[in-house]
Design a protein around this motif. Structure first.
Motif, mmCIF file in Angstrom:
data_model
loop_
_atom_site.group_PDB
_atom_site.id
_atom_site.type_symbol
_atom_site.label_atom_id
_atom_site.label_comp_id
_atom_site.label_asym_id
_atom_site.label_seq_id
_atom_site.Cartn_x
_atom_site.Cartn_y
_atom_site.Cartn_z
ATOM 1 N N SER B 53 0.839 -1.208 0.000
ATOM 2 C CA SER B 53 0.000 0.000 0.000
ATOM 3 C C SER B 53 0.867 1.247 0.000
ATOM 4 N N GLN B 97 -7.402 0.492 -0.854
ATOM 5 C CA GLN B 97 -7.694 -0.682 -0.032
ATOM 6 C C GLN B 97 -8.848 -0.363 0.925
ATOM 7 N N ASP B 182 -5.590 -1.799 -5.078
ATOM 8 C CA ASP B 182 -5.037 -2.293 -3.819
ATOM 9 C C ASP B 182 -6.060 -3.180 -3.121
ATOM 10 N N GLU B 183 -5.845 -4.458 -3.168
ATOM 11 C CA GLU B 183 -6.727 -5.452 -2.546
ATOM 12 C C GLU B 183 -8.194 -5.226 -2.885
HETATM 13 MG MG MG Z 1 -2.035 -2.794 2.052
#
Ligand code: MG
Ligand code: ATP
Lengths: 498, 260
Positions: B53, B97, B182-183
């Motif tokens: 991240s 995220q 991100d995820e």
């Molecule tokens: Mg992360």
């Protein structure tokens, strides 16, 4: 809300520290001698061709004022005002009776044009009517009363209002033309002895607006007053009186601006509202007086007494305010809920930036049975400003079933500003239900970055987040005012971050 | 990309060179290098706290990170010299995220404000209201996002899955050239995952690159990467084809701990 887009653009165009309304109009004026004395009071009364009773009323207020001292309980701090170093009356010259807009000094008309206030009703009547089926609320008709320094310079749409039976005129005219109404109501909500500034206003008020809506009439358009302080060292003391008779309704808008000056200017207005049985008044303000520069120099001292009296049963008074200007704001629009089942509302957005000091809030005085009130206050503090909400909710012994809901939210931008909430709650009977919620939060860096990652500049992001924060209150404003208010909010927060 | 033959010269879209980043006096990225060409899909995997991240934030320009060494080039231009909103207008998009909530700002209004801000920064004309609405309707329909959701405050009261879908919606709307996800798979159920992945795949084009950060090989069944990178302790420690993801799933990160 496309206005956000506009906000964003406007912010881009404007430099920090630039007050859009800070221009001065060069016109000759007719002033009272400097300072305050019985002579000043008499001078004003004479200029206005007032009847003897009015002069007496003023003089009593003046004598009372001499015995009073300035209140110090508000969380504001300013150098002592020298009340002898002010002009209490200033009228644009040449002074003659104005019968049509064409006789108004073109410079004044230009001023209002610059402010975006349409005084030319002709222009409003032509080409701005929405086509059938095409609702364009931003182009609704609005009757305007424009007050320049101390006098009302023009009231538009008089004829159309007259047809509906609505009286909308400068209060100086109402004193001469409708003395019975003025005598009956003036000072009946805010007595001449009420407080230091209200008493001062009672002695020296020079003009303002008067509205009377007869029984059963729904006022056919929004009524609006724009106040502008132009003269140097001039106090502006306007007086507004609005009466909604039984079963009537009126929505009233108030806007204010002033030129940019190094010295502070004093503004001490009094607004009185009266609603009889089943009547409703909706009073909206967008206050944008000059706030002073980024070092805290100059700006308007705004000491205002606004109070509504729900005198009749089932009557309603609603205050909505957007406060972005003034160096100092001292203002508590209040409701006396006298009639049974009457309702008071206060919706407020108070924004402070730079060195501004705001102490504002409301009082809801529950006297009648089953009265209800609602307070939604949104305070936004940026820069080095201080922003205080001060509220009082009381229920009288006889006010059984009184209900209040209060929500005060404060948003801080940066760490050199302050937000304070000072609620007083007092129930003298056990059946009253008062609810109070308060939150204080800091504008979140993560939220700002999210917006910026999507393409917004830092200032646009702040504008967007703040407009979201105040949305509940913006929705209470008439459409055209909401758009204006949204722009103002972003402009007044310029330079507050980064 | 398998359909490009060797004579094609691939344009580098993103070049991260020996990047060192500190947060609050602590170095998190210790010399990270990564090149992403146009048209490629990259996956970044790695244990919690390895700096995935952080890398995405630094590329997007989030304040609070100090770049002490190295470079980030975007189409050959120095990205670190650009304000984050300039990077967005140039086509850098980060699907967060943890997407934030913005109370009182309707999603629709937000989308429009952001889209027009980007277009304006690029000197393009703003969308008219009908064109904008048409576009949003199309995109949200393909992502199974009900119109009602767009009237609500940005992410306010959205479920975890709805928030992620809202990120993909924005990506589809803004049409960026570099998409960092991100995820995006965390918190999505199987159906939502497929819909979101379809949305991402629909955006795949020879000019656009994707960087997909994930912990799970499962996502890579839907979004098939050209290259998989393993990050550990602030560096890329291994890169390979999509089979690397399978290998990781089988044996975990332990083998890379020493390499880092
Ligand atoms: Mg992360
Ligand atoms: N603002 C911060 N302050 C202090 N430490 C931070 C900050 N941001 C990140 N870190 C630290 O940097 C390291 C990398 O964090 P990062 O969020 O980039 O990891 P990640 O690979 O995305 O992990 P995950 O898989 O759990 O999402 C962690 O040790 C984290 O605690």
């Amino acid at each position: 809300m496309p206005a956000v887009q506009e906000t964003v653009e406007r912010v881009k165009r404007i430099d920090v520290d630039q007050y859009r309304y800070g221009f001065e109009t060069l016109i000759e004026s007719d002033k009272a001698p400097k300072g305050l004395s019985e002579e000043t009071v008499k001078f004003i009364s004479e200029k206005k061709n007032e009847p003897a009773w009015m002069l007496q009323w003023r003089l009593e207020a003046y004598r009372r004022w001499l015995t009073m001292t300035e209140p110090t309980w508000a969380r504001v701090d300013y150098p002592k005002i020298d009340f002898q170093d002010l002009y209490y009356y200033s009228a644009p010259k040449p002074k003659k009776t104005i019968t049509s807009l064409d006789e108004i000094d073109p410079e004044i008309l230009k001023t209002y044009e610059k402010l975006g206030i349409p005084l030319r009703e002709v222009a409003m009547l032509e080409g701005v009517e929405p086509k059938p089926g095409e609702e364009d609320p931003a182009r609704r008709k609005i009757a305007v009363d424009a007050v320049f320094d101390s006098v009302s310079v023009a009231t538009t749409f008089k004829a159309e209002l007259k047809k509906a039976g609505v009286i909308f005129m400068p209060i100086s005219e109402a004193i001469r033309e409708h003395p019975e109404l003025v005598q009956k109501y003036l000072g009946s909500v805010v007595p001449t002895s009420d407080n230091f500034y209200a008493t001062l206003n009672s002695a020296v008020f020079s003009d303002g607006s008067f509205v009377y809506v007869p029984p059963g009439v729904r006022c056919p358009m929004e009524l609006s007053t724009y106040f502008r302080i132009n003269e140097r060292n001039t106090g502006q003391f306007e007086r507004t009186l609005i009466i909604a008779d039984k079963g009537s309704y009126v929505s009233y808008l108030e806007g204010c601006t002033a030129p940019q000056r190094d010295e502070n200017q004093l503004h001490a207005a009094v607004v009185e509202l009266v609603t009889h049985d089943d009547a409703e008044i909706k009073y909206s303000t967008v206050q944008n007086w000059y706030p002073g520069n980024s070092e805290g120099k100059g700006g308007i001292y705004n000491f205002v007494t606004k109070r509504g009296d729900c005198r009749g049963n089932n009557s309603k008074i609603s205050w909505t305010q957007v406060e972005t200007g003034s160096a100092i704001t001292w203002k508590y629009p209040s409701c006396i809920l006298r009639g049974d089942n009457s309702r008071g509302e206060f919706y407020s957005i108070a924004i402070s930036n730079g060195y501004q000091q705001v102490d504002s809030g409301t009082k809801m005085i529950h006297l009648g049975k089953n009265t209800s009130s609602r307070i939604i206050s949104k305070g936004i503090a940026a820069g080095r400003s201080q922003n205080t909400y001060r509220g009082l909710v009381t229920a009288h012994r006889k006010a059984t079933g009184a209900r209040n809901f209060t929500a005060c939210d404060s948003l801080l931008i940066g760490d050199k500003c302050g937000a304070h909430t000072v609620p007083y709650i007092e129930a003298k009977n056990s059946s009253a239900t008062f609810e109070h919620e308060a939150t204080t939060s800091k504008i979140s860096e993560d939220v700002l970055f999210y917006c910026i990652q999507r393409g917004l500049t830092q200032e646009e992001a702040v504008g967007l987040v703040v407009n979201g924060f105040v949305k509940d209150v913006l929705q209470q404003l008439p459409m055209e005012f909401a758009v204006e208010a949204q722009k103002l909010i972003s402009i007044s927060l310029e330079g507050s971050v980064g | 990309m398998h359909h490009l033959n060797k004579l094609d010269t691939k344009m580098a879209l993103l070049e991260v060179k020996d990047l060192k980043v500190r947060v609050e006096e602590r170095e998190i990225l210790h010399g990270l290098t990564l090149t992403v060409n146009e048209g490629e899909i990259h996956a970044i995997m790695g244990p919690n706290g390895s700096g995935k991240s952080t890398l995405s934030h630094v590329i997007a320009g989030k304040p609070g990170y100090e770049v002490t060494d190295g470079q980030i080039l975007f189409r050959g231009e120095d990205l670190l010299e650009m304000a984050p909103n300039e990077r967005a207008a140039k086509g850098v998009f980060l699907a967060f995220q943890y997407p934030v909530e913005i109370p009182g700002v309707s999603t629709m209004n937000f989308l429009r404000t952001a889209l027009n801000a980007q277009r304006k920064a690029r000197g393009e004309s703003e969308y008219s209201t009908p064109d904008f609405l048409k576009k949003v309707r199309e995109v949200s329909k393909s992502l199974n996002i009900p119109q009602d959701m767009l009237k609500r405050g940005v992410n306010v009261g959205f479920s975890g899955g709805e928030k992620k879908r809202n990120e993909v919606l924005q990506m589809a709307l803004f049409e960026p050239s570099l998409c960092i996800l991100d995820e995006m798979d965390s918190g999505l159920d199987i159906d939502a995952l497929r819909i979101a992945a379809d949305g991402v795949n629909a955006l795949h084009s020879p000019k656009r690159a994707m960087v997909v950060i994930t912990h799970y090989q499962r996502l890579l069944n839907y979004i098939v990467p050209d290259i998989v990178h393993v990050m550990s302790k602030g560096r890329v420690v291994k890169s390979g084809g999509k089979e690397l993801a399978l290998e990781l799933e089988a044996s975990g990160y332990a083998q890379f701990e020493d390499a880092a």
